[in-house]
Motif scaffolding. Structure first.
Motif, PDB file in Angstrom:
ATOM      1  N   ILE A 214      43.336  48.687  42.582  1.00  0.00           N
ATOM      2  CA  ILE A 214      42.655  47.613  43.300  1.00  0.00           C
ATOM      3  C   ILE A 214      43.127  46.236  42.834  1.00  0.00           C
ATOM      4  N   ILE A 215      43.123  45.995  41.541  1.00  0.00           N
ATOM      5  CA  ILE A 215      43.556  44.685  41.036  1.00  0.00           C
ATOM      6  C   ILE A 215      45.033  44.432  41.354  1.00  0.00           C
ATOM      7  N   PRO A 216      45.950  45.405  41.134  1.00  0.00           N
ATOM      8  CA  PRO A 216      47.342  45.177  41.549  1.00  0.00           C
ATOM      9  C   PRO A 216      47.483  44.867  43.045  1.00  0.00           C
ATOM     10  N   VAL A 217      46.670  45.499  43.890  1.00  0.00           N
ATOM     11  CA  VAL A 217      46.707  45.195  45.322  1.00  0.00           C
ATOM     12  C   VAL A 217      46.300  43.746  45.563  1.00  0.00           C
ATOM     13  N   LEU A 218      45.245  43.287  44.891  1.00  0.00           N
ATOM     14  CA  LEU A 218      44.793  41.903  45.064  1.00  0.00           C
ATOM     15  C   LEU A 218      45.821  40.919  44.530  1.00  0.00           C
ATOM     16  N   SER A 223      50.405  36.973  46.593  1.00  0.00           N
ATOM     17  CA  SER A 223      51.776  36.543  46.864  1.00  0.00           C
ATOM     18  C   SER A 223      52.179  36.756  48.324  1.00  0.00           C
ATOM     19  N   THR A 224      51.656  37.798  48.966  1.00  0.00           N
ATOM     20  CA  THR A 224      52.067  38.079  50.343  1.00  0.00           C
ATOM     21  C   THR A 224      51.273  37.280  51.374  1.00  0.00           C
ATOM     22  N   PHE A 225      50.098  36.780  51.006  1.00  0.00           N
ATOM     23  CA  PHE A 225      49.271  36.028  51.942  1.00  0.00           C
ATOM     24  C   PHE A 225      49.482  34.525  51.842  1.00  0.00           C
ATOM     25  N   VAL A 226      50.440  34.098  51.032  1.00  0.00           N
ATOM     26  CA  VAL A 226      50.576  32.679  50.718  1.00  0.00           C
ATOM     27  C   VAL A 226      50.797  31.813  51.964  1.00  0.00           C
ATOM     28  N   ASP A 227      51.417  32.370  53.002  1.00  0.00           N
ATOM     29  CA  ASP A 227      51.687  31.581  54.209  1.00  0.00           C
ATOM     30  C   ASP A 227      50.653  31.796  55.309  1.00  0.00           C
ATOM     31  N   VAL A 232      43.481  31.110  50.276  1.00  0.00           N
ATOM     32  CA  VAL A 232      43.417  30.512  48.952  1.00  0.00           C
ATOM     33  C   VAL A 232      43.609  31.616  47.919  1.00  0.00           C
ATOM     34  N   PRO A 233      44.621  31.528  47.056  1.00  0.00           N
ATOM     35  CA  PRO A 233      44.855  32.589  46.065  1.00  0.00           C
ATOM     36  C   PRO A 233      43.636  32.818  45.180  1.00  0.00           C
ATOM     37  N   GLY A 309      49.907  44.010  53.439  1.00  0.00           N
ATOM     38  CA  GLY A 309      50.963  43.102  53.018  1.00  0.00           C
ATOM     39  C   GLY A 309      52.121  43.858  52.397  1.00  0.00           C
ATOM     40  N   ILE A 310      53.300  43.248  52.467  1.00  0.00           N
ATOM     41  CA  ILE A 310      54.508  43.809  51.864  1.00  0.00           C
ATOM     42  C   ILE A 310      55.228  42.691  51.125  1.00  0.00           C
ATOM     43  N   LYS A 311      55.638  42.964  49.911  1.00  0.00           N
ATOM     44  CA  LYS A 311      56.374  41.991  49.115  1.00  0.00           C
ATOM     45  C   LYS A 311      57.593  41.509  49.896  1.00  0.00           C
ATOM     46  N   GLU A 312      57.831  40.209  49.860  1.00  0.00           N
ATOM     47  CA  GLU A 312      58.815  39.603  50.756  1.00  0.00           C
ATOM     48  C   GLU A 312      60.183  40.269  50.705  1.00  0.00           C
ATOM     49  N   GLU A 313      60.691  40.547  49.510  1.00  0.00           N
ATOM     50  CA  GLU A 313      62.038  41.109  49.404  1.00  0.00           C
ATOM     51  C   GLU A 313      62.129  42.560  49.868  1.00  0.00           C
TER      52      GLU A 313
END
Length: 337
Positions: A214-218, A223-227, A232-233, A309-313
């Motif tokens: 859960i915490i790693p997902v958050l 990082s994936t919701f930044v745009d 708000v992080p 979400g998916i990490k950008e790279e």
């Protein structure tokens, strides 16, 4: 003509009026969706809600003939403004009867409050972040309300436009059926990506299995919701609080995470729809509301996509297809349509 007075909420009794006013306004509307009132009391508690540590906010009630007839929350999210280099203020959780004069008095008070604090633009309805219901619904009233979305009456956006406000951004909810079987194009894509990828999709059978991710997902969400507009992080304390509050209602079957050998790179979180249970419980968890909500989630054939979400790279590598196929399979197994 009766005078309209807009005053700050100063007592617990007035806060109660503020929280329960929408139920009075929408009385008689069979499909109106109340909030979960336990969440509302936490949301509007400036001592318990951590969001107030980086935000200035005030609650206002409009009074007419000594009765509350409207409400509005004003808000300055300093964390968001610093990140985006803006001087924007917000209004949120606005409700009133179909009365142009009341609406005008409320929005005017919000503008005045924000202007006096140096803000140059007002945006709303918008809470602390995109985790709160935001915007006014403008169409789609033929569909049931969603607990993740606004529940306003059609006259509200019309009155806002009459005040000279224009659209900032479109917020869209999508409604799609769960297919009886996987479309061939997705099957081919899934097989290709699965064969040529070092990504594994993890699934969960229990909350005990789910809890460690859960915490790693958050953290990945940050990082994936930044745009994403309005996001708000979360800080570390907020991540822990959010995980603690929502773990009890999560269904492990509808959470999928994508991982490499070393890191978590993608996630989707879905939840059986609880709308009918909340309506039946009238937004109250106790004494029996929680059981009604859990029962409705078990019986519901609708699945709500909450987060993903998916990490950008790692985007464009088929991770969305792999997680999506796993989610559809779980949905069919539990008769979601």
């Amino acid at each position: 003509m009766p005078e309209i007075i807009v005053k700050e909420v100063r007592s617990r009794a007035e806060l109660r009026e503020f929280i329960y006013l929408p139920a009075k306004i929408h009385k008689g509307e069979a499909n109106w969706l109340p909030p979960l009132y336990s969440d509302e009391w936490h949301l509007f508690d400036k001592k318990k809600n951590r969001s107030y540590s980086y935000s200035d906010a005030e609650f206002f009630l409009a009074w007419k003939d000594n009765k509350p007839v409207g409400r509005i929350m004003t808000l300055i999210n300093h964390r968001y403004n610093e990140i985006k280099k803006e001087k924007n203020g917000r209004f949120s959780f606005m409700e009133c009867y179909n009365d142009r004069e009341v609406f005008h008095a409320l929005i005017t008070k919000a503008e005045e409050w924000l202007r006096n604090r140096g803000m140059v633009k007002i945006v709303g309805p918008m809470g602390f972040s995109d985790k709160d219901p935001q915007g006014f619904q403008i169409e789609g009233y033929e569909y049931p309300f969603l607990f993740t979305a606004p529940t306003n009456s059609p006259y509200m956006p019309a009155m806002l436009e009459a005040e000279g406000y224009t659209k900032e951004i479109d917020l869209v909810n999508y409604n799609m059926p769960v297919p009886d079987k996987d479309p061939p194009i997705y099957l081919k894509a899934y097989e290709r990506y699965s064969r040529n990828s070092n990504i594994t999709i993890s699934e969960f059978k229990s909350k005990k299995e789910l809890k460690p991710v859960i915490i790693p997902v958050l953290e990945l969400m940050n990082s994936t919701f930044v745009d994403i507009y309005g996001y708000v992080p979360l800080n570390d304390a907020e991540k822990v609080e959010l995980a603690k509050r929502y773990l009890p209602i999560l269904d492990p079957a509808f959470i999928k995470v994508a991982q490499t050998k070393n890191e978590l790179v993608g996630f989707i979180v879905a939840l059986p729809d609880m709308t009918t249970g909340i309506i039946e419980a009238r937004g109250k968890l106790f004494p029996f509301g929680l059981f009604k909500i859990l029962r409705s989630m078990k019986k519901s054939t609708k699945l709500m996509m909450m987060l993903g979400g998916i990490k950008e790279e790692y985007r464009g590598k088929g991770i969305d297809v792999m997680m999506g196929m796993k989610l559809l399979d779980s949905a069919r197994k539990q008769n979601k349509t």
